[in-house]
Write a protein that holds these residues in place. Structure first.
Motif, short mmCIF file in Angstrom:
data_model
loop_
_atom_site.label_atom_id
_atom_site.label_comp_id
_atom_site.label_asym_id
_atom_site.label_seq_id
_atom_site.Cartn_x
_atom_site.Cartn_y
_atom_site.Cartn_z
N LYS A 132 10.20 33.06 4.59
CA LYS A 132 9.35 32.24 4.07
C LYS A 132 7.90 32.88 4.35
CE LYS A 132 11.88 28.63 4.17
NZ LYS A 132 12.50 27.78 2.91
N LYS A 133 7.02 32.10 3.79
CA LYS A 133 5.55 32.75 3.80
C LYS A 133 5.17 33.31 5.24
CE LYS A 133 3.82 30.94 -0.34
NZ LYS A 133 2.81 30.06 -0.98
N ASP A 134 4.56 34.09 5.54
CA ASP A 134 4.14 34.47 6.85
C ASP A 134 2.91 33.76 7.62
OD1 ASP A 134 2.08 35.57 5.57
OD2 ASP A 134 2.28 37.64 6.68
N ASP A 135 2.56 32.64 6.89
CA ASP A 135 1.52 31.76 7.38
C ASP A 135 1.91 30.80 8.35
OD1 ASP A 135 2.53 30.38 5.68
OD2 ASP A 135 0.61 30.01 4.30
N ASP A 136 3.23 30.59 8.48
CA ASP A 136 3.86 29.47 9.51
C ASP A 136 4.05 30.28 10.76
OD1 ASP A 136 5.41 27.64 10.89
OD2 ASP A 136 6.67 27.07 9.20
N GLU A 137 2.92 29.76 11.63
CA GLU A 137 2.85 30.38 12.95
C GLU A 137 4.30 29.92 13.75
OE1 GLU A 137 0.67 32.53 13.84
OE2 GLU A 137 -0.02 32.64 12.15
N SER A 138 4.90 29.19 13.56
CA SER A 138 6.16 28.51 14.29
C SER A 138 7.42 29.67 14.09
CB SER A 138 6.61 27.06 13.84
OG SER A 138 7.21 26.98 12.71
N LEU A 139 7.22 30.54 13.01
CA LEU A 139 8.41 31.42 12.68
C LEU A 139 8.04 32.62 13.15
CD1 LEU A 139 9.02 30.50 8.93
CD2 LEU A 139 10.25 29.47 11.18
#
Length: 217
Positions: A132-139
């Motif tokens: 996924k895009k790396d802008d999801d801080e939960s991942l």
């Protein structure tokens, strides 16, 4: 001769890939037409899954797991079975709470329930990881360090800190790019930690109460 059981010891090992696949289908057809039991020995994991109704995985002469091809692949009982049947990412993990496990420095939701703080082996199939895009801080984040084109998909190796994770994806992605890694709870397989022991017969305790093994303290 109409045998009750037919024993096959790696009968297709010397054939090239295309002919071997054709012969796998032919053996399957013959077995179903004759209605007898085939006991088929192979080191080819794909062959075992293709031909079998029941798979027996053995290690050093000991049975590790018996089950259908789907059970063996999706619910391996230990790290050896998971690594032997198909590609797997295998990590040491710790149960962090109810249906939660910590590995690669991140806590993930899972479907298996083990006592809190128990050390476990965690198995992730490459196809169960989504980039996924790396802008999801939960991942948790990983950076692609290797890319191999496999025909129907790409095989990527990503580094998560000092941990490697293998991922398969149909999209062509750049080496050096960072992505978020999404792993759903049912894609995380947890099993009891395999314990390894070493037995030494040439060992003693010296006068200083130190253990001496093969003349080396």
């Amino acid at each position: 001769n109409e045998p009750k059981v037919l024993l096959l010891e790696e009968p297709l090992g010397a054939l090239d890939l295309r002919l071997r696949k054709d012969m796998q289908n032919e053996l399957k057809r013959i077995q179903q037409a004759m209605g007898i039991t085939f006991i088929y020995v192979t080191h080819d994991q794909e062959e075992a899954l293709t031909l079998s109704d029941t798979v027996v995985v053995m290690k050093d002469g000991m049975i590790q797991q018996i089950g259908s091809p789907k059970e063996i692949y999706n619910e391996p009982e230990n790290a050896f079975v998971a690594n032997f049947i198909g590609e797997s990412n295998i990590y040491s993990g710790t149960i962090a709470g109810e249906k939660k496990v910590r590995f690669i420095n991140h806590v993930f939701d899972c479907v298996d329930d083990f006592p809190k703080n128990e050390k476990v082996d965690v198995v992730i199939r490459p196809e169960d990881v989504r980039l996924k895009k790396d802008d999801d801080e939960s991942l948790v984040k990983g950076t692609i360090v290797s890319k191999i084109f496999k025909g129907i998909h790409y095989e990527y190796i990503l580094m998560v800190g000092r941990n490697e994770i293998v991922v398969v994806d149909t999209k062509d992605r750049e080496v050096g790019k960072t992505y978020g890694l999404q792993i759903k709870p049912d894609g995380i397989h947890i099993m009891k930690k395999e314990l390894h022991t070493n037995t030494y017969t040439d060992a003693d305790i010296d006068k200083n109460k130190k253990v001496v093994i093969s003349e080396a303290a």
